[in-house]
Design a protein around this motif. Sequence first.
Motif, PDB file in Angstrom:
ATOM      1  N   PHE A  92       0.458  -1.456  -0.344  1.00 23.08           N
ATOM      2  CA  PHE A  92      -0.014  -0.197  -0.308  1.00 23.08           C
ATOM      3  C   PHE A  92       0.774   1.262   0.087  1.00 23.08           C
ATOM      4  O   PHE A  92       1.777   1.310   0.243  1.00 23.08           O
ATOM      5  CB  PHE A  92      -0.956   0.011   1.233  1.00 23.08           C
ATOM      6  CG  PHE A  92      -0.654   0.345   2.261  1.00 23.08           C
ATOM      7  CD1 PHE A  92       0.171   1.228   3.008  1.00 23.08           C
ATOM      8  CD2 PHE A  92       0.413  -1.190   3.414  1.00 23.08           C
ATOM      9  CE1 PHE A  92       0.708   1.736   3.874  1.00 23.08           C
ATOM     10  CE2 PHE A  92       1.123  -0.691   4.268  1.00 23.08           C
ATOM     11  CZ  PHE A  92       1.355   1.107   4.723  1.00 23.08           C
ATOM     12  N   GLN A  93       0.410   2.122   0.065  1.00 23.73           N
ATOM     13  CA  GLN A  93       0.684   3.579  -0.680  1.00 23.73           C
ATOM     14  C   GLN A  93       0.022   4.707  -0.296  1.00 23.73           C
ATOM     15  O   GLN A  93      -1.203   4.267  -0.422  1.00 23.73           O
ATOM     16  CB  GLN A  93       1.421   4.352  -1.454  1.00 23.73           C
ATOM     17  CG  GLN A  93       2.043   5.379  -1.593  1.00 23.73           C
ATOM     18  CD  GLN A  93       2.706   5.833  -3.087  1.00 23.73           C
ATOM     19  OE1 GLN A  93       3.696   5.139  -2.959  1.00 23.73           O
ATOM     20  NE2 GLN A  93       2.145   6.966  -2.923  1.00 23.73           N
ATOM     21  N   ARG A  94       0.150   5.383   1.445  1.00 21.74           N
ATOM     22  CA  ARG A  94      -0.709   6.309   1.342  1.00 21.74           C
ATOM     23  C   ARG A  94       0.059   7.594   1.917  1.00 21.74           C
ATOM     24  O   ARG A  94       0.428   7.467   2.404  1.00 21.74           O
ATOM     25  CB  ARG A  94      -2.166   5.378   2.970  1.00 21.74           C
ATOM     26  CG  ARG A  94      -2.501   6.204   3.897  1.00 21.74           C
ATOM     27  CD  ARG A  94      -4.007   7.300   3.445  1.00 21.74           C
ATOM     28  NE  ARG A  94      -4.840   5.817   3.100  1.00 21.74           N
ATOM     29  CZ  ARG A  94      -6.026   5.215   2.547  1.00 21.74           C
ATOM     30  NH1 ARG A  94      -6.599   7.169   2.037  1.00 21.74           N
ATOM     31  NH2 ARG A  94      -6.854   4.565   2.541  1.00 21.74           N
ATOM     32  N   ALA A  95      -1.095   9.202   1.162  1.00 19.59           N
ATOM     33  CA  ALA A  95       0.015  10.252   0.965  1.00 19.59           C
ATOM     34  C   ALA A  95      -1.250  11.316   2.366  1.00 19.59           C
ATOM     35  O   ALA A  95      -2.104  10.944   1.656  1.00 19.59           O
ATOM     36  CB  ALA A  95      -0.183  10.563  -0.181  1.00 19.59           C
ATOM     37  N   PHE A  96      -0.710  11.756   2.482  1.00 26.98           N
ATOM     38  CA  PHE A  96      -1.066  13.028   3.661  1.00 26.98           C
ATOM     39  C   PHE A  96      -0.482  13.501   3.299  1.00 26.98           C
ATOM     40  O   PHE A  96       0.610  14.207   3.103  1.00 26.98           O
ATOM     41  CB  PHE A  96      -0.986  12.727   5.445  1.00 26.98           C
ATOM     42  CG  PHE A  96      -1.807  11.854   5.363  1.00 26.98           C
ATOM     43  CD1 PHE A  96      -2.878  11.786   6.147  1.00 26.98           C
ATOM     44  CD2 PHE A  96      -0.761   9.953   5.051  1.00 26.98           C
ATOM     45  CE1 PHE A  96      -3.440  10.529   6.314  1.00 26.98           C
ATOM     46  CE2 PHE A  96      -2.122   9.376   6.167  1.00 26.98           C
ATOM     47  CZ  PHE A  96      -2.796   9.654   6.975  1.00 26.98           C
ATOM     48  N   MET A  97      -0.931  15.463   2.838  1.00 24.23           N
ATOM     49  CA  MET A  97      -0.924  16.204   3.263  1.00 24.23           C
ATOM     50  C   MET A  97      -0.785  17.333   4.145  1.00 24.23           C
ATOM     51  O   MET A  97      -1.834  17.626   4.504  1.00 24.23           O
ATOM     52  CB  MET A  97      -1.592  17.522   1.488  1.00 24.23           C
ATOM     53  CG  MET A  97      -1.433  17.029   0.400  1.00 24.23           C
ATOM     54  SD  MET A  97       0.787  16.899  -0.508  1.00 24.23           S
ATOM     55  CE  MET A  97       1.283  17.967  -0.431  1.00 24.23           C
ATOM     56  N   LEU A  98       0.282  17.709   4.401  1.00 21.80           N
ATOM     57  CA  LEU A  98       0.860  18.837   6.011  1.00 21.80           C
ATOM     58  C   LEU A  98       0.744  20.318   5.531  1.00 21.80           C
ATOM     59  O   LEU A  98       1.374  20.300   4.403  1.00 21.80           O
ATOM     60  CB  LEU A  98       1.779  18.288   6.302  1.00 21.80           C
ATOM     61  CG  LEU A  98       2.034  16.549   6.903  1.00 21.80           C
ATOM     62  CD1 LEU A  98       3.038  16.738   7.076  1.00 21.80           C
ATOM     63  CD2 LEU A  98       0.471  16.290   7.393  1.00 21.80           C
ATOM     64  N   ALA A  99       0.121  20.820   6.324  1.00 23.77           N
ATOM     65  CA  ALA A  99       0.623  22.154   5.778  1.00 23.77           C
ATOM     66  C   ALA A  99       1.794  22.695   6.232  1.00 23.77           C
ATOM     67  O   ALA A  99       1.999  21.956   7.198  1.00 23.77           O
ATOM     68  CB  ALA A  99      -0.423  22.986   7.055  1.00 23.77           C
ATOM     69  N   ASP A 100       1.962  24.142   5.805  1.00 28.06           N
ATOM     70  CA  ASP A 100       3.402  24.417   6.117  1.00 28.06           C
ATOM     71  C   ASP A 100       3.845  24.994   7.818  1.00 28.06           C
ATOM     72  O   ASP A 100       2.700  24.491   8.440  1.00 28.06           O
ATOM     73  CB  ASP A 100       3.311  25.996   5.945  1.00 28.06           C
ATOM     74  CG  ASP A 100       3.532  25.521   4.239  1.00 28.06           C
ATOM     75  OD1 ASP A 100       4.091  24.767   3.606  1.00 28.06           O
ATOM     76  OD2 ASP A 100       3.589  26.869   3.242  1.00 28.06           O
ATOM     77  N   GLY A 101       4.521  23.979   8.176  1.00 25.96           N
ATOM     78  CA  GLY A 101       4.922  24.737   9.282  1.00 25.96           C
ATOM     79  C   GLY A 101       4.694  23.351  10.520  1.00 25.96           C
ATOM     80  O   GLY A 101       5.855  23.223  11.325  1.00 25.96           O
ATOM     81  N   ILE A 102       3.997  22.182   9.815  1.00 29.06           N
ATOM     82  CA  ILE A 102       4.024  20.649  10.700  1.00 29.06           C
ATOM     83  C   ILE A 102       5.538  19.973  10.478  1.00 29.06           C
ATOM     84  O   ILE A 102       5.150  19.999   9.521  1.00 29.06           O
ATOM     85  CB  ILE A 102       2.755  20.637  10.093  1.00 29.06           C
ATOM     86  CG1 ILE A 102       1.365  20.976  10.171  1.00 29.06           C
ATOM     87  CG2 ILE A 102       2.294  19.258  10.735  1.00 29.06           C
ATOM     88  CD1 ILE A 102      -0.073  20.340  10.474  1.00 29.06           C
ATOM     89  N   GLU A 103       5.162  19.576  11.978  1.00 31.22           N
ATOM     90  CA  GLU A 103       6.187  18.814  12.201  1.00 31.22           C
ATOM     91  C   GLU A 103       6.346  17.521  12.499  1.00 31.22           C
ATOM     92  O   GLU A 103       5.153  16.624  13.075  1.00 31.22           O
ATOM     93  CB  GLU A 103       7.807  19.374  13.197  1.00 31.22           C
ATOM     94  CG  GLU A 103       8.201  20.476  12.708  1.00 31.22           C
ATOM     95  CD  GLU A 103       9.553  21.172  13.748  1.00 31.22           C
ATOM     96  OE1 GLU A 103       9.623  20.300  14.412  1.00 31.22           O
ATOM     97  OE2 GLU A 103       8.695  22.435  13.865  1.00 31.22           O
TER      98      GLU A 103
END
Length: 153
Positions: A92-103
């Motif tokens: 599998f491959q699961r992607a999440f887009m993170l907002a700027d600045g999230i660490e």
Amino acid sequence: MSRVSMFSSPLLLGFDQFERTFDRLAKNAEGYPPYNIERIGENGLRITLAVAGFTSGELAIELVENQLTVRGKQVEDGDRVYLHRGIAARQFQRAFMLADGIEVMGARLDNGLLSIDLVRPVLEPRIRTIRIDSGNAADSADHMIDITARRSR
């Protein structure tokens, strides 16, 4: 047939990258593995994926720009002979887009659950006053070209 963009308003300038991101995420909307996203404290987030049967060596987490990608690939055991196979060894491959600045603070695999801890920094509001110059429009256009040329160096 053309579709109407949610960012087509003339009041939303420079948000075309968001639209491309939403399109890319919609194409990656497979339901496996299932996951939860929860708030942890004031500024923390936790993504938990159900990855039963995977070892930590069969999982990979990668952060490129603002895209967090989790991949899983199980190795087939050729020595096993199955009479019934109801648990598939599937990748599998699961992607999440993170907002700027999230660490990303870390990840943990426990009892078939992969938890990825994130933190959102507290941002101070930016207030800036813009100076208004007077003069004709041609001078203003020359000034913008000069600023753009300096930034590209």
